[in-house]
Design a protein around this motif. Structure first.
Motif, PDB file in Angstrom:
ATOM      1  N   LEU A 164       0.851  -1.184   0.000  1.00 40.99           N
ATOM      2  CA  LEU A 164       0.000   0.000   0.000  1.00 40.99           C
ATOM      3  C   LEU A 164       0.889   1.238   0.000  1.00 40.99           C
ATOM      4  O   LEU A 164       1.790   1.370   0.824  1.00 40.99           O
ATOM      5  CB  LEU A 164      -0.900  -0.010   1.230  1.00 40.99           C
ATOM      6  CG  LEU A 164      -2.173   0.850   1.185  1.00 40.99           C
ATOM      7  CD1 LEU A 164      -3.073   0.399   0.043  1.00 40.99           C
ATOM      8  CD2 LEU A 164      -2.919   0.748   2.513  1.00 40.99           C
ATOM      9  N   SER A 165       0.620   2.155  -0.941  1.00 41.22           N
ATOM     10  CA  SER A 165       1.436   3.367  -1.080  1.00 41.22           C
ATOM     11  C   SER A 165       0.537   4.588  -1.189  1.00 41.22           C
ATOM     12  O   SER A 165      -0.606   4.504  -1.633  1.00 41.22           O
ATOM     13  CB  SER A 165       2.328   3.284  -2.330  1.00 41.22           C
ATOM     14  OG  SER A 165       3.133   2.124  -2.314  1.00 41.22           O
ATOM     15  N   VAL A 166       1.097   5.729  -0.794  1.00 37.82           N
ATOM     16  CA  VAL A 166       0.432   7.018  -0.985  1.00 37.82           C
ATOM     17  C   VAL A 166       0.895   7.578  -2.320  1.00 37.82           C
ATOM     18  O   VAL A 166       2.096   7.662  -2.583  1.00 37.82           O
ATOM     19  CB  VAL A 166       0.790   7.993   0.152  1.00 37.82           C
ATOM     20  CG1 VAL A 166       0.059   9.322  -0.041  1.00 37.82           C
ATOM     21  CG2 VAL A 166       0.457   7.391   1.505  1.00 37.82           C
ATOM     22  N   ILE A 167      -0.056   7.958  -3.181  1.00 37.29           N
ATOM     23  CA  ILE A 167       0.300   8.458  -4.502  1.00 37.29           C
ATOM     24  C   ILE A 167      -0.250   9.868  -4.709  1.00 37.29           C
ATOM     25  O   ILE A 167      -1.227  10.277  -4.074  1.00 37.29           O
ATOM     26  CB  ILE A 167      -0.203   7.536  -5.632  1.00 37.29           C
ATOM     27  CG1 ILE A 167      -1.738   7.456  -5.622  1.00 37.29           C
ATOM     28  CG2 ILE A 167       0.410   6.154  -5.519  1.00 37.29           C
ATOM     29  CD1 ILE A 167      -2.319   6.703  -6.822  1.00 37.29           C
ATOM     30  N   ALA A 168       0.408  10.607  -5.619  1.00 40.26           N
ATOM     31  CA  ALA A 168      -0.073  11.923  -6.040  1.00 40.26           C
ATOM     32  C   ALA A 168      -1.062  11.749  -7.192  1.00 40.26           C
ATOM     33  O   ALA A 168      -1.266  10.639  -7.696  1.00 40.26           O
ATOM     34  CB  ALA A 168       1.105  12.791  -6.460  1.00 40.26           C
ATOM     35  N   SER A 169      -1.643  12.838  -7.636  1.00 33.12           N
ATOM     36  CA  SER A 169      -2.654  12.752  -8.694  1.00 33.12           C
ATOM     37  C   SER A 169      -2.076  12.289 -10.020  1.00 33.12           C
ATOM     38  O   SER A 169      -2.798  11.756 -10.859  1.00 33.12           O
ATOM     39  CB  SER A 169      -3.328  14.116  -8.877  1.00 33.12           C
ATOM     40  OG  SER A 169      -2.365  15.104  -9.220  1.00 33.12           O
ATOM     41  N   ASP A 170      -0.752  12.481 -10.229  1.00 33.46           N
ATOM     42  CA  ASP A 170      -0.129  12.016 -11.462  1.00 33.46           C
ATOM     43  C   ASP A 170       0.370  10.584 -11.357  1.00 33.46           C
ATOM     44  O   ASP A 170       1.006  10.076 -12.276  1.00 33.46           O
ATOM     45  CB  ASP A 170       1.017  12.938 -11.868  1.00 33.46           C
ATOM     46  CG  ASP A 170       2.108  13.019 -10.798  1.00 33.46           C
ATOM     47  OD1 ASP A 170       1.944  12.406  -9.725  1.00 33.46           O
ATOM     48  OD2 ASP A 170       3.120  13.710 -11.035  1.00 33.46           O
ATOM     49  N   GLY A 171       0.093   9.933 -10.220  1.00 34.81           N
ATOM     50  CA  GLY A 171       0.495   8.546 -10.041  1.00 34.81           C
ATOM     51  C   GLY A 171       1.844   8.371  -9.372  1.00 34.81           C
ATOM     52  O   GLY A 171       2.245   7.229  -9.100  1.00 34.81           O
ATOM     53  N   ALA A 172       2.568   9.452  -9.093  1.00 34.29           N
ATOM     54  CA  ALA A 172       3.877   9.345  -8.442  1.00 34.29           C
ATOM     55  C   ALA A 172       3.706   8.791  -7.029  1.00 34.29           C
ATOM     56  O   ALA A 172       2.850   9.264  -6.269  1.00 34.29           O
ATOM     57  CB  ALA A 172       4.568  10.709  -8.396  1.00 34.29           C
ATOM     58  N   VAL A 173       4.512   7.794  -6.688  1.00 28.44           N
ATOM     59  CA  VAL A 173       4.467   7.217  -5.346  1.00 28.44           C
ATOM     60  C   VAL A 173       5.194   8.155  -4.394  1.00 28.44           C
ATOM     61  O   VAL A 173       6.387   8.412  -4.539  1.00 28.44           O
ATOM     62  CB  VAL A 173       5.107   5.817  -5.328  1.00 28.44           C
ATOM     63  CG1 VAL A 173       5.139   5.267  -3.910  1.00 28.44           C
ATOM     64  CG2 VAL A 173       4.341   4.866  -6.235  1.00 28.44           C
TER      65      VAL A 173
END
Length: 308
Positions: free
Chosen positions: A169-178
């Motif tokens: 499980l990862s936190v991502i930005a709106s552009d998909g960057a982890v």
């Protein structure tokens, strides 16, 4: 008679005159004096140069083979920074704007700025590149204000969703960057997307889902299937299988069914909307048994009525 006597006397005087010696010219500054100087001093200087070359070559080889390149570079950098700090270029004030998720110490550590750094030898481009390499930082501006002020302005990415892939499980930005592994409960309320490719497709799909708050409010997770289409897992465990195309129309129909028929409150486990001309509902096991019993009762009553 007189002529003969004159000629004979002249020859006699020439025989008595001593012969002239050849003239010797001594050149005190011969034209090849530079060659003579090179020949005189070259051996000694070649030896010195060769000795220094061997010394520095051995030192460099030892540093490389011993794995001390980074230590040597750090020591050299610390030395020149110490000299610059002594000369009055110590960083005494640091201003950082734009940070929300990162602390000031984290920003400085990411940029490679520490207590030994001097403003004179601080490379602003290098600091900016290090900052932008961090997934939380989208952009950065570095200003050196002599003699001792450093100004850093950053633009942080925003945590957009939680992405689950292969059990991680990862936190991502709106552009998909982890941005980081999910370890903090402050991201617990972020929407959850699951599956390969869901990280880069989540922004558009969740924006579409937001148009139907009736559905979004009960959605627990959006699952990207086969990198082609989406399923919804609702909070009560209901699975909604959306079509690959016309997803907006499917979500609109789903919203109407819940509003008019209380679809999400029924005892069902799955809704299949993949076929364009029909909707398939799968009952839960208990609902299926109850439905079968109901049909049996109806059949029994019908047979009893026919026999009567």
């Amino acid at each position: 008679m007189l002529l003969r006597e004159y000629v004979g006397a002249h020859l006699a005087r020439r025989r008595r005159r001593p012969a002239k010696r050849p003239q010797v010219i001594i050149d005190r500054e011969p034209p090849n004096r530079y060659i003579l100087m090179v020949e005189r001093y070259l051996p000694r200087r070649i030896g010195l140069v060769a000795t220094l070359a061997i010394l520095f070559g051995s030192l460099g080889l030892g540093i490389v083979k011993g794995g001390h390149v980074e230590e040597f570079t750090t020591a050299l950098s610390d030395t020149r920074n110490a000299l610059a700090n002594t000369a009055g270029f110590r960083i005494t004030t640091v201003g950082i704007n734009g940070r929300k998720q990162l602390s000031q110490d984290e920003v400085l550590a990411i940029g490679g700025v520490n207590g030994r750094s001097s403003l004179l030898f601080l490379d602003a481009d290098t600091v900016r590149a290090k900052l932008k390499a961090n997934p939380w930082i989208a952009d950065a501006t570095i200003l050196k204000l002599y003699p001792g002020r450093l100004q850093i302005d950053i633009v942080e990415r925003t945590a957009f969703a939680l992405w689950q892939q292969n059990g991680r499980l990862s936190v991502i930005a709106s552009d998909g960057a982890v941005l980081e592994p999910y370890v903090s409960r402050r991201f617990l309320n972020l929407p959850l997307v699951v599956g390969k490719g869901a990280d880069v497709r989540a922004h558009d799909f969740l924006a579409l889902l937001d148009r139907y708050p009736q559905v979004r409010s009960v959605t627990k997770a959006a699952i990207f299937v086969g990198e082609r289409r989406w399923n919804l897992r609702l909070k009560d465990g209901l699975d909604v299988r959306l079509p690959e195309n016309d997803v907006g129309n499917a979500l609109a129909a789903l919203s109407r069914l819940d509003k008019d028929e209380k679809l999400f409150s029924r005892d069902i486990v799955a809704v299949d909307m993949r076929l364009p001309d029909r909707l398939i509902v799968q009952l839960s096991e208990d609902a299926g048994k109850a439905r079968d019993e109901l049909f049996k009762d109806k059949k029994s009553k019908k047979k009893a009525g026919d026999s009567a």
